[in-house]
Design an enzyme around this catalytic site. Structure first.
Site, PDB file in Angstrom:
ATOM      1  N   VAL A   1     -19.679-100.975  52.823  1.00 47.30           N
ATOM      2  CA  VAL A   1     -20.653-102.009  52.481  1.00 47.30           C
ATOM      3  C   VAL A   1     -21.585-101.598  51.351  1.00 47.30           C
ATOM      4  O   VAL A   1     -22.217-102.459  50.723  1.00 47.30           O
ATOM      5  CB  VAL A   1     -21.498-102.444  53.705  1.00 47.30           C
ATOM      6  CG1 VAL A   1     -20.632-103.087  54.763  1.00 47.30           C
ATOM      7  CG2 VAL A   1     -22.304-101.273  54.259  1.00 47.30           C
TER       8      VAL A   1
ATOM      9  N   ASN B   1     -23.905-106.320  60.398  1.00 48.05           N
ATOM     10  CA  ASN B   1     -24.028-105.371  61.509  1.00 48.05           C
ATOM     11  C   ASN B   1     -23.795-103.923  61.114  1.00 48.05           C
ATOM     12  O   ASN B   1     -24.275-103.019  61.787  1.00 48.05           O
ATOM     13  CB  ASN B   1     -23.034-105.757  62.610  1.00 48.05           C
ATOM     14  CG  ASN B   1     -22.887-104.683  63.664  1.00 48.05           C
ATOM     15  OD1 ASN B   1     -23.763-104.480  64.505  1.00 48.05           O
ATOM     16  ND2 ASN B   1     -21.772-103.952  63.611  1.00 48.05           N
TER      17      ASN B   1
ATOM     18  N   SER C   1     -33.691-103.474  64.333  1.00 51.66           N
ATOM     19  CA  SER C   1     -33.904-102.508  65.409  1.00 51.66           C
ATOM     20  C   SER C   1     -35.378-102.522  65.788  1.00 51.66           C
ATOM     21  O   SER C   1     -36.240-102.893  64.979  1.00 51.66           O
ATOM     22  CB  SER C   1     -33.514-101.108  64.934  1.00 51.66           C
ATOM     23  OG  SER C   1     -33.997-100.108  65.810  1.00 51.66           O
TER      24      SER C   1
ATOM     25  N   TYR D   1     -34.492 -95.259  58.326  1.00 46.59           N
ATOM     26  CA  TYR D   1     -33.929 -96.306  59.178  1.00 46.59           C
ATOM     27  C   TYR D   1     -34.980 -97.370  59.522  1.00 46.59           C
ATOM     28  O   TYR D   1     -34.725 -98.572  59.421  1.00 46.59           O
ATOM     29  CB  TYR D   1     -33.396 -95.653  60.452  1.00 46.59           C
ATOM     30  CG  TYR D   1     -32.660 -96.567  61.395  1.00 46.59           C
ATOM     31  CD1 TYR D   1     -31.376 -97.023  61.098  1.00 46.59           C
ATOM     32  CD2 TYR D   1     -33.235 -96.952  62.603  1.00 46.59           C
ATOM     33  CE1 TYR D   1     -30.693 -97.848  61.981  1.00 46.59           C
ATOM     34  CE2 TYR D   1     -32.559 -97.770  63.488  1.00 46.59           C
ATOM     35  CZ  TYR D   1     -31.279 -98.212  63.174  1.00 46.59           C
ATOM     36  OH  TYR D   1     -30.621 -99.024  64.053  1.00 46.59           O
ATOM     37  N   ALA D   2     -36.184 -96.934  59.885  1.00 49.13           N
ATOM     38  CA  ALA D   2     -37.245 -97.879  60.234  1.00 49.13           C
ATOM     39  C   ALA D   2     -37.632 -98.727  59.032  1.00 49.13           C
ATOM     40  O   ALA D   2     -37.874 -99.939  59.161  1.00 49.13           O
ATOM     41  CB  ALA D   2     -38.458 -97.123  60.772  1.00 49.13           C
TER      42      ALA D   2
ATOM     43  N   LYS E   1     -34.787-101.269  58.460  1.00 48.99           N
ATOM     44  CA  LYS E   1     -34.740-102.305  59.492  1.00 48.99           C
ATOM     45  C   LYS E   1     -35.946-103.237  59.425  1.00 48.99           C
ATOM     46  O   LYS E   1     -35.843-104.427  59.758  1.00 48.99           O
ATOM     47  CB  LYS E   1     -34.618-101.662  60.868  1.00 48.99           C
ATOM     48  CG  LYS E   1     -33.265-100.996  61.133  1.00 48.99           C
ATOM     49  CD  LYS E   1     -32.109-101.950  60.897  1.00 48.99           C
ATOM     50  CE  LYS E   1     -30.789-101.399  61.415  1.00 48.99           C
ATOM     51  NZ  LYS E   1     -29.653-102.313  61.133  1.00 48.99           N
TER      52      LYS E   1
ATOM     53  N   ILE F   1     -29.319 -99.025  72.796  1.00 48.26           N
ATOM     54  CA  ILE F   1     -27.986 -99.528  73.117  1.00 48.26           C
ATOM     55  C   ILE F   1     -27.016 -98.350  73.134  1.00 48.26           C
ATOM     56  O   ILE F   1     -27.032 -97.508  72.235  1.00 48.26           O
ATOM     57  CB  ILE F   1     -27.509-100.583  72.100  1.00 48.26           C
ATOM     58  CG1 ILE F   1     -28.533-101.715  71.979  1.00 48.26           C
ATOM     59  CG2 ILE F   1     -26.140-101.125  72.502  1.00 48.26           C
ATOM     60  CD1 ILE F   1     -28.772-102.511  73.250  1.00 48.26           C
TER      61      ILE F   1
END
Length: 271
Positions: free
Chosen positions: A65, A91, A153, A166-167, A170, A199
């Site tokens: 991607v 996703n 997230s 990541y934060a 997201k 998850i």
């Protein structure tokens, strides 16, 4: 309800494993024709095979991607194979955790590219087949809802130690989602996000059992993992099917008046 997505076409990135896999299977069970996309061909091919064995329709598109031409190529494949695009699920994802004082530029930008830049490019590329197609339908008095679901997230809402990259990505996905909802809502396009808590996937397995990808050890140390689980009111991680069910809801007609929202799927863990 059965066949809620009959005659619709969906792209699901990162659908060879985990939540993406379960999402592709659920959408297909509801009648959607699915473009299964993953960087790894073997697991994605298995998902396509499983959908076909159950009587559904699916095609495989392998690719990264983060490649500049990914969005164009997967969209062209979708239109060539199925002639339309109704549901887009962004996703695909990965984590490269590090404390902020040790995080490299490469680690930061790699995660931004995967989780924020890639969804932006794919939404932009989908415009002629979602936004422009809807304009023509509206002129003819046709109301048909198309759905964009971006995977965020809880880290993008409240932050997370060791995940500055990541934060940030997201959180950006949530902003992107809200802008698309504002700009494209009048075209009967619903843009929403799911924000997952803990998850149970290959990214959250005990570090001692997790895979190594591109030299990076996935997973969470057992002690830290147990600490996270203990804070969840339901006292367990969610599973991939439970996570995918939220995406199915946002892809279905049940959410036709839900737009620009962030659905947290976290077992009740809000702190």
């Amino acid at each position: 309800m059965k066949n809620m997505l009959e005659n619709q076409v969906a792209i699901v990135t990162g659908s060879g494993r985990g939540v993406g896999r379960e999402t592709a299977l659920m959408l297909a069970e509801q009648g959607a024709r699915v473009v299964v996309s993953d960087k790894d061909e073997a697991p994605a091919a298995e998902v396509v095979s499983e959908i076909k064995q159950k009587g559904g329709e699916a095609v495989l598109f392998c690719g990264d991607v983060t490649e500049a031409d990914f969005a164009k190529k997967i969209t062209e494949t979708t239109i060539s194979e199925f002639g339309r695009l109704d549901i887009l699920v962004n996703n695909a994802g990965l984590t490269l955790d590090n404390m902020i004082h040790n995080m490299t530029d490469e680690q930061f930008y790699t995660i931004l590219d995967i989780h924020l830049v890639a969804p932006f490019r794919l939404i932009r590329e989908a415009a002629p087949y979602m936004r422009d197609a809807a304009k023509e339908e509206i002129e003819q008095g046709i109301v048909h809802h198309r759905k964009i679901i971006n995977v965020s997230s809880v880290a993008g809402i409240r932050g997370n130690v060791g995940q500055a990259n990541y934060a940030s990505a997201k959180a950006g996905v949530i902003g992107l989602t809200k802008v698309v909802a504002l700009e494209w809502g009048k075209f009967n396009i619903n843009a929403n996000a799911v924000a997952f808590g803990f998850i149970d996937t290959r990214l959250t397995k005990p570090k001692e059992e997790a895979e190594v990808i591109a030299g990076v050890q996935l997973g969470i140390p057992e002690k830290v993992r147990n600490m996270f689980i203990d804070k969840i009111p339901q006292k367990r991680p969610g599973d991939a099917k439970e996570a995918a069910a939220g995406i199915l809801y946002l892809a279905s007609p049940l959410s036709n008046y839900v737009n620009g929202q962030v659905l947290q799927i976290n077992g009740g863990s809000y702190t």
